[in-house]
Design an enzyme around this catalytic site. Structure first.
Site, PDB file in Angstrom:
ATOM      1  N   TYR A 144       0.852  -1.185   0.000  1.00 31.23           N
ATOM      2  CA  TYR A 144       0.000   0.000   0.000  1.00 31.23           C
ATOM      3  C   TYR A 144       0.890   1.238   0.000  1.00 31.23           C
ATOM      4  O   TYR A 144       1.874   1.302   0.738  1.00 31.23           O
ATOM      5  CB  TYR A 144      -0.889   0.012   1.242  1.00 31.23           C
ATOM      6  N   ASP A 238       9.362   2.653  -0.141  1.00 29.87           N
ATOM      7  CA  ASP A 238       8.331   3.337   0.638  1.00 29.87           C
ATOM      8  C   ASP A 238       8.515   2.926   2.097  1.00 29.87           C
ATOM      9  O   ASP A 238       8.123   1.831   2.504  1.00 29.87           O
ATOM     10  CB  ASP A 238       6.941   2.958   0.120  1.00 29.87           C
ATOM     11  N   LYS A 266       4.327   8.884   8.964  1.00 27.77           N
ATOM     12  CA  LYS A 266       4.082   8.295  10.285  1.00 27.77           C
ATOM     13  C   LYS A 266       5.056   8.778  11.373  1.00 27.77           C
ATOM     14  O   LYS A 266       4.898   9.903  11.835  1.00 27.77           O
ATOM     15  CB  LYS A 266       3.993   6.779  10.149  1.00 27.77           C
TER      16      LYS A 266
HETATM   17  C1  LIG Z   1       0.465   4.632   5.768  1.00 25.14           C
HETATM   18  C2  LIG Z   1       1.219   4.388   4.521  1.00 25.14           C
HETATM   19  C3  LIG Z   1       1.123   5.244   3.415  1.00 25.14           C
HETATM   20  C4  LIG Z   1       0.135   6.371   3.357  1.00 25.14           C
HETATM   21  O1  LIG Z   1       0.362   7.331   4.314  1.00 25.14           O
HETATM   22  P1  LIG Z   1      -0.843   8.332   4.732  1.00 25.14           P
HETATM   23  O2  LIG Z   1      -0.206   9.265   5.690  1.00 25.14           O
HETATM   24  O3  LIG Z   1      -1.889   7.461   5.329  1.00 25.14           O
HETATM   25  O4  LIG Z   1      -1.292   8.990   3.487  1.00 25.14           O
HETATM   26  C5  LIG Z   1       1.947   5.027   2.340  1.00 25.14           C
HETATM   27  N1  LIG Z   1       2.811   4.013   2.330  1.00 25.14           N
HETATM   28  C6  LIG Z   1       2.928   3.152   3.364  1.00 25.14           C
HETATM   29  C7  LIG Z   1       3.925   2.065   3.297  1.00 25.14           C
HETATM   30  C8  LIG Z   1       2.122   3.301   4.494  1.00 25.14           C
HETATM   31  O5  LIG Z   1       2.212   2.426   5.485  1.00 25.14           O
END
Ligand SMILES: *Cc1c(COP(=O)(O)O)cnc(C)c1O
Length: 428
Positions: A144, A238, A266
């Protein structure tokens, strides 16, 4: 457990907000029941509006590595708030946080701050496309990367739970540029490179946390790096979740492989809305105003958010042993869950990376999204519900990752394991 006020609040919310929530996973769709509405957090605990107390293993889905209301982070935020909450002009705070991250990540020479992980990834992809002058990207099923158009293709997390490979509203003209590969399967990536000579970037969660916790094999990442180099394609890690979670240097602190671009979110915001993307100077200089690739944000690098981030990263940097401690607790928790499942002969597998933990009601080691989908989701839902009743707040989907914070004590871990024994007996 009484959830009467939460039930009322949920009904009320649903009248004004689609599904009553601002992010779908919060609606508890995959486990059923009412999501507790939260009144406040304190340390390791969440308190809902009915007065129930929970040990929080979600931590706002990752950011709160020091738990709720950490004094240092709280002070940093309050101090900044008193000086004005936003200027839309440069502050030294942005440089400070940038310096901290650049000093930790060899792969990052320069970084730009945005407001969410979604925005970070979306911007990194545009930069990759601008820099390489290519249009296609490769992503892995089950990973994701936020909810931007190009990436809502067979996405994990919320989308996987709803069983939709993509979302209405996303133009097929866009997603035809997104090729889907299989996690931990290099042949599937080679097929993408055979099908397209126009691949700007391969994007991956080096430790996938959105199909449950599924780390990539080191050899797989090494081959991925090689393939990208051979094809003049950028490799994007990511690390929105794994950054400052798997280790102080994220997944890159565990496997020594350098991506071309990295995305963060995060933890780097300490609970405030922050995302960031960074990488090699040669690529980052393509970004406006230095270069031609456009990207902007009214609240980007917000001073309050930066202050929370700086306080968080400082605390982590000055005490790197935190990760040993968090990992020990995560391992103990998963060993406990495993033993509880084994005692009832319930098929169960677990995984730990730093402060991240995951488990599946399954009898096979999970290497990719297809494997993940084979877990017993009904049993997970029952497990989740019964644990919640006992004051244990776990992620409300089998495709999410759990988190340990420094506020969680050994005693709380043991309390959680005891609850797991009871619940496993009940759902056997
Ligand atoms: C949470 C997450 C996102 C998206 O971040 P948001 O702040 O919710 O837009 C993208 N990539 C990864 C790996 C994530 O865990």
């Amino acid at each position: 457990m009484n959830l009467q006020k939460s039930q009322q609040a949920f009904e009320e919310a649903k009248r004004y907000i689609p599904g009553g929530v601002d992010s779908p996973v919060r609606a508890f769709n995959s486990v059923g029941g009412t999501p507790p509405f939260i009144e406040r957090g304190q340390g390791a605990y969440l308190f809902d509006i009915d007065g129930n107390r929970y040990i929080d293993y979600v931590q706002s889905w990752g950011p709160l590595i020091f738990g709720h209301c950490d004094k240092d982070i709280e002070e940093a935020i309050i101090d900044r708030v008193k000086k004005g909450v936003s200027f839309g002009a440069p502050t030294e705070l942005e440089t400070q946080l940038a310096k901290e991250i650049v000093s930790l990540f060899d792969s990052v020479d320069k970084i730009r701050f945005v407001n969410s992980g979604t925005e970070a990834v979306m911007s990194a992809l545009r930069l990759a496309r601008g820099y390489t002058a290519k249009d296609d990207i490769v992503k892995f099923a089950g990973c994701y990367h936020g909810h931007s158009d190009s990436l809502l293709v067979s996405a994990g997390s919320g989308a996987a739970t709803f069983g939709t490979p993509s979302s209405p509203g996303v133009p097929a003209d866009l997603t035809k540029h997104t090729l889907i590969a299989k996690y931990n399967d290099i042949e599937s990536v080679k097929r993408c490179f055979k099908d397209s000579k126009n691949i700007a970037a391969v994007i991956i969660e080096p430790i996938a946390g959105n199909m449950g916790l599924v780390p990539a094999d080191k050899e797989f990442l090494e081959e991925l790096r090689k393939l990208c180099d051979e094809n003049n394609t950028l490799l994007i890690f990511d690390e929105v979740m794994s950054g400052f979670r798997a280790s102080l240097k994220g997944a890159q602190g565990i496997v020594d492989i350098k991506p071309d671009l990295v995305t963060f979110g995060k933890v780097i915001g300490g609970g405030m809305p922050v995302g960031a993307f960074g990488g090699k100077e040669e690529i980052m200089k393509w970004l406006s105003p230095e270069g031609p690739v456009y990207q902007a944000g009214t609240l980007s690098g917000n001073p309050v958010a930066m202050a929370a981030g700086i306080a968080t990263i400082n605390k982590l940097k000055t005490n790197p042993a935190i990760y040993v401690e968090l990992s020990k607790k995560a391992k103990r928790l998963m060993e406990g869950f495993q033993a509880a499942a084994d005692a009832e002969e319930i098929p169960f597998v677990t995984e730990v990376r730093g402060s991240m933990f995951g488990f599946f009601f399954s009898d096979k080691v999970v290497k990719n999204f297809d494997d993940a989908l084979e877990n017993d989701q009904k049993r997970f839902a029952r497990f989740h519900k019964e644990m919640l009743k006992r004051g244990i707040y776990l992620a409300c989907s089998p495709f999410e990752t759990g988190f340990i914070s420094t506020a969680i004590s050994d005693d709380m871990i043991e309390e959680t394991i005891l609850a797991a024994y009871e619940v496993m007996r009940e759902i056997a």
